[in-house]
Every structure is written in C-alpha cells, then in structure tokens.
Design a protein around this motif. Structure first.
Motif, mmCIF file in Angstrom:
data_model
loop_
_atom_site.group_PDB
_atom_site.id
_atom_site.type_symbol
_atom_site.label_atom_id
_atom_site.label_comp_id
_atom_site.label_asym_id
_atom_site.label_seq_id
_atom_site.Cartn_x
_atom_site.Cartn_y
_atom_site.Cartn_z
ATOM 1 N N LYS A 53 0.826 -1.209 0.000
ATOM 2 C CA LYS A 53 0.000 0.000 0.000
ATOM 3 C C LYS A 53 0.864 1.264 0.000
ATOM 4 C CE LYS A 53 -3.827 2.426 0.498
ATOM 5 N NZ LYS A 53 -3.205 3.772 0.370
ATOM 6 N N ALA A 54 2.023 1.221 0.612
ATOM 7 C CA ALA A 54 2.878 2.409 0.694
ATOM 8 C C ALA A 54 3.314 2.911 -0.677
ATOM 9 C CB ALA A 54 4.111 2.104 1.550
ATOM 10 N N GLN A 55 3.414 2.016 -1.663
ATOM 11 C CA GLN A 55 3.794 2.427 -3.017
ATOM 12 C C GLN A 55 2.618 2.464 -3.996
ATOM 13 O OE1 GLN A 55 6.034 -0.319 -1.625
ATOM 14 N NE2 GLN A 55 6.968 1.490 -0.707
ATOM 15 N N ALA A 56 1.449 2.002 -3.550
ATOM 16 C CA ALA A 56 0.321 1.822 -4.469
ATOM 17 C C ALA A 56 -0.195 3.146 -5.030
ATOM 18 C CB ALA A 56 -0.809 1.061 -3.776
ATOM 19 N N ASP A 57 -0.228 4.186 -4.222
ATOM 20 C CA ASP A 57 -0.760 5.462 -4.703
ATOM 21 C C ASP A 57 0.124 6.042 -5.811
ATOM 22 O OD1 ASP A 57 -2.875 5.266 -2.969
ATOM 23 O OD2 ASP A 57 -2.024 6.616 -1.460
ATOM 24 N N ASP A 58 1.425 5.988 -5.629
ATOM 25 C CA ASP A 58 2.334 6.473 -6.668
ATOM 26 C C ASP A 58 2.199 5.646 -7.938
ATOM 27 O OD1 ASP A 58 3.491 8.671 -5.426
ATOM 28 O OD2 ASP A 58 5.089 7.487 -4.502
ATOM 29 N N LYS A 68 -1.711 4.639 -22.090
ATOM 30 C CA LYS A 68 -1.513 3.776 -23.262
ATOM 31 C C LYS A 68 -0.891 2.428 -22.867
ATOM 32 C CE LYS A 68 -1.691 3.959 -27.930
ATOM 33 N NZ LYS A 68 -2.907 4.219 -28.704
ATOM 34 N N PRO A 69 0.236 2.412 -22.162
ATOM 35 C CA PRO A 69 0.788 1.126 -21.739
ATOM 36 C C PRO A 69 0.186 0.580 -20.450
ATOM 37 C CG PRO A 69 2.290 2.865 -21.139
ATOM 38 C CD PRO A 69 1.185 3.520 -21.907
ATOM 39 N N CYS A 70 -0.481 1.435 -19.669
ATOM 40 C CA CYS A 70 -0.934 1.027 -18.327
ATOM 41 C C CYS A 70 -2.427 1.293 -18.104
ATOM 42 C CB CYS A 70 -0.133 1.757 -17.252
ATOM 43 S SG CYS A 70 1.655 1.616 -17.391
ATOM 44 N N PRO A 71 -3.304 0.796 -18.977
ATOM 45 C CA PRO A 71 -4.743 1.012 -18.765
ATOM 46 C C PRO A 71 -5.253 0.131 -17.631
ATOM 47 C CG PRO A 71 -4.395 -0.396 -20.668
ATOM 48 C CD PRO A 71 -3.029 0.008 -20.196
ATOM 49 N N VAL A 72 -5.692 0.729 -16.542
ATOM 50 C CA VAL A 72 -6.072 -0.021 -15.342
ATOM 51 C C VAL A 72 -7.483 -0.594 -15.506
ATOM 52 C CG1 VAL A 72 -6.500 0.123 -12.862
ATOM 53 C CG2 VAL A 72 -4.575 1.369 -13.869
ATOM 54 N N LEU A 73 -7.589 -1.907 -15.349
ATOM 55 C CA LEU A 73 -8.885 -2.579 -15.407
ATOM 56 C C LEU A 73 -9.492 -2.761 -14.021
ATOM 57 C CD1 LEU A 73 -8.137 -5.412 -18.007
ATOM 58 C CD2 LEU A 73 -9.206 -3.180 -18.421
ATOM 59 N N ALA A 74 -8.643 -2.936 -13.010
ATOM 60 C CA ALA A 74 -9.150 -3.140 -11.644
ATOM 61 C C ALA A 74 -8.026 -2.911 -10.645
ATOM 62 C CB ALA A 74 -9.714 -4.544 -11.471
ATOM 63 N N VAL A 75 -8.418 -2.453 -9.440
ATOM 64 C CA VAL A 75 -7.497 -2.295 -8.313
ATOM 65 C C VAL A 75 -8.163 -2.928 -7.093
ATOM 66 C CG1 VAL A 75 -6.190 -0.687 -6.880
ATOM 67 C CG2 VAL A 75 -6.684 -0.096 -9.267
ATOM 68 N N SER A 76 -7.434 -3.757 -6.384
ATOM 69 C CA SER A 76 -8.008 -4.433 -5.218
ATOM 70 C C SER A 76 -7.929 -3.550 -3.975
ATOM 71 C CB SER A 76 -7.266 -5.738 -4.945
ATOM 72 O OG SER A 76 -6.001 -5.474 -4.342
ATOM 73 N N ASN A 77 -8.667 -3.926 -2.958
ATOM 74 C CA ASN A 77 -8.460 -3.368 -1.630
ATOM 75 C C ASN A 77 -7.209 -4.001 -1.027
ATOM 76 O OD1 ASN A 77 -10.835 -1.734 -1.535
ATOM 77 N ND2 ASN A 77 -12.046 -3.566 -1.129
ATOM 78 N N PRO A 78 -6.513 -3.288 -0.131
ATOM 79 C CA PRO A 78 -5.308 -3.866 0.475
ATOM 80 C C PRO A 78 -5.609 -5.215 1.133
ATOM 81 C CG PRO A 78 -5.436 -1.532 0.967
ATOM 82 C CD PRO A 78 -6.729 -1.897 0.312
ATOM 83 N N GLY A 79 -4.780 -6.193 0.834
ATOM 84 C CA GLY A 79 -4.911 -7.510 1.444
ATOM 85 C C GLY A 79 -5.958 -8.411 0.835
ATOM 86 N N ASP A 121 -1.047 -5.977 3.417
ATOM 87 C CA ASP A 121 -0.926 -4.621 2.872
ATOM 88 C C ASP A 121 -0.781 -4.614 1.351
ATOM 89 O OD1 ASP A 121 1.647 -5.731 2.798
ATOM 90 O OD2 ASP A 121 2.629 -3.779 3.081
ATOM 91 N N LEU A 122 -0.913 -5.764 0.696
ATOM 92 C CA LEU A 122 -0.674 -5.825 -0.741
ATOM 93 C C LEU A 122 -1.901 -5.389 -1.547
ATOM 94 C CD1 LEU A 122 1.391 -9.120 -1.084
ATOM 95 C CD2 LEU A 122 2.218 -6.753 -0.991
ATOM 96 N N VAL A 123 -1.634 -4.569 -2.568
ATOM 97 C CA VAL A 123 -2.671 -4.058 -3.467
ATOM 98 C C VAL A 123 -2.380 -4.600 -4.863
ATOM 99 C CG1 VAL A 123 -3.727 -1.997 -4.474
ATOM 100 C CG2 VAL A 123 -2.924 -1.961 -2.091
ATOM 101 N N SER A 124 -3.406 -5.172 -5.494
ATOM 102 C CA SER A 124 -3.256 -5.750 -6.836
ATOM 103 C C SER A 124 -3.802 -4.803 -7.889
ATOM 104 C CB SER A 124 -4.010 -7.084 -6.933
ATOM 105 O OG SER A 124 -3.518 -8.014 -5.999
ATOM 106 N N PHE A 125 -3.030 -4.599 -8.941
ATOM 107 C CA PHE A 125 -3.444 -3.822 -10.111
ATOM 108 C C PHE A 125 -3.513 -4.772 -11.302
ATOM 109 C CE2 PHE A 125 -1.387 -0.858 -7.294
ATOM 110 C CZ PHE A 125 -2.064 0.338 -7.448
#
Length: 274
Positions: A53-58, A68-79, A121-125
């Motif tokens: 989570k500490a790096q997820a916002d950046d 173009k290279p990073c189109p986000v389809l989904a982001v999880s809640n931490p953990g 604390d892990l966030v999945s993109f």
C-alpha cells in the motif's frame, strides 16, 4: 514432443480452452504454467502488478499518467486476493500461470503460486493486455504469426520515456506483430476501438526509430519472422510497469511473468469503445 497448442488441448480440452473459469481452475492447480495467448480468447486478459500500500498510490498515478501502456482494469483493496469486478472466483495469488517476485528492483523468483508470500498490505493492479484485441484482429481475417506458431508475442524495450510518478519511471515497452501493408490500416482501425487494452499502435515500420536494434532478439517473449512484404507494427505493452519497477526498486513487488496473464470473466467486446 507436443507443441504448446497440443499441450493446451490436453490440459483444458478443446471446449475448456474457451472457458475462462475452467482455464483459471487448471492454472490454480498448477496444470498450466506457460503463456496464455490463445486461451479463452473471447475473454479479457490482464497484466498484474502487486505492491505494498505504501507504493500503491504512486503506482496508480503512474498508470494514470501513462494510460496507453498502463490502462487499469481493476485495483483491489489492500490484502484482498479477490477481484470481483473481473471474476467471481478469482484468487490473485493462484490464478496466474507464472509470477515474478521482485526485491529491491531485482528479479528473485518466478513461482506459480504466491500464497506463501501474501501480506495484508498488498494491493493488486490488473492492467489491460493486447491479447484482448487479438481476437478482433483475427475475426477481421488478419493473421497473427505468434498465435499461428503457438508462441508468446515479441516484446521490446524502446527509447520512448514514460511520464514519471513518484519513484516510477522508465521506457515504454511494446509488443510487435508483423502485418502486410494492406492489413496495417485495418489493424489501426480495429485496435483504436480498444483503448482499455492499449488501443492503436504507437509505431509502424523502422524499429530503430524507437530504439529497437534487432527484431530477432526481443527483450521478452518469442521472436517471429518479419517477411519482406510485411511491416513490424508496435503496440504499447503492459510489461512497461515491470521496467518502471526495475527503476523504482521497491523493497517488494510481484508481477506476472511476461505473457502469463490473468484471464478474467470479462468479454473482449465489452471493452470496445464503439
């Protein structure tokens, strides 16, 4: 020795190849650990980045600045290992054929299951993948050589910089598909309809203009021949974040292995813009 197409049919069955949930279940059991091009080809596939989570916002800001290279389809809640907007039964720790584990920007392992590494604390993109527009290209009669040959698509680091965000920066990574000149315009038209999975090509023709020295030596994936009557066509690639991670050097990060994607329940045509 069986080629990968024959191996896939042996693992999934001919009908199972088209069923996202069944493909994921076989991957979860460790029965398939290779690239996913051609599997459940009506379904959206996604690149994966997992960060604390500490790096997820950046990282989210990095994706927003480089859609173009990073189109986000989904982001999880931490953990949270589930991604309900992408599939009812997805477990992000088991449902990718092969992962990459990074520590301080160095690749340290390529496991097929990351359950033992999971943290609260892990966030999945999940980031859009060009495999999703390949179905539309093939339905239009365009031949994709890597699919035809059962190979992973060729991927190259370029000299095109991405827009930085926090510690994340680095070169644009592209996929390459050779096409006859008569097919290139059609390919541009078709892929332009899919902005959530990289959209239209970023470059057509001379690879040296974007810093690629040798098409026979991709940085990721498998090389394919470019015939004399063909042009190399380059699309932005969701492996770009891995180049950014190598530069940012986070203490801990997990990604997919290039070409080994998360297969979702979404259908490719649902991402078409018109």
């Amino acid at each position: 020795m069986k080629n990968e197409s024959e191996q896939a049919i042996a693992v999934f069955g001919a009908e199972g190849l088209q069923t996202a949930a069944l493909v994921r279940s076989r991957i979860r059991k460790g029965l398939w650990t290779s690239h996913t091009s051609g599997l459940a080809d009506e379904h959206v596939q996604g690149n994966l980045v997992i960060l604390p989570k500490a790096q997820a916002d950046d990282f989210l800001l990095y994706c927003q600045r480089n859609p173009k290279p990073c189109p986000v389809l989904a982001v999880s809640n931490p953990g949270d290992r589930s991604l309900p907007t992408l599939g009812a039964d997805i477990d992000i720790a088991t449902d990718v054929p092969r992962y990459r584990v990074w520590r301080d920007g160095e690749l340290v392992n390529e496991p097929t299951d990351i359950t033992a590494l999971w943290r609260d604390d892990l966030v999945s993109f999940v980031i859009g993948c060009s495999f999703s527009f390949e179905q539309a290209l093939m339905e239009a009669g365009l031949t994709l050589r890597h699919v035809e040959q059962g190979r992973n698509v060729a991927m190259f680091r370029t000299n095109i910089p991405t827009q930085p965000a926090g510690p994340f920066s680095g070169p644009l990574v592209v996929t390459m598909r050779p096409l006859r000149a008569s097919a290139v315009i059609r390919a541009v038209q078709i892929t332009s309809r899919f902005p959530n999975v990289h959209g239209a090509p970023v470059h057509i023709g001379d690879p040296s203009l974007i810093g690629i020295a040798d098409l026979a030596r991709p940085d990721y994936g498998d090389a394919v021949d470019v015939m004399p009557d063909e042009l190399p066509v380059f699309w932005a690639c969701g492996v770009t974040p891995q180049a950014a991670i190598q530069q940012a050097r986070p203490a801990f990060c997990i990604t997919h292995a290039p070409g080994a994607m998360l297969i979702t329940d979404l259908l490719n045509h649902q991402l078409a813009s018109f």
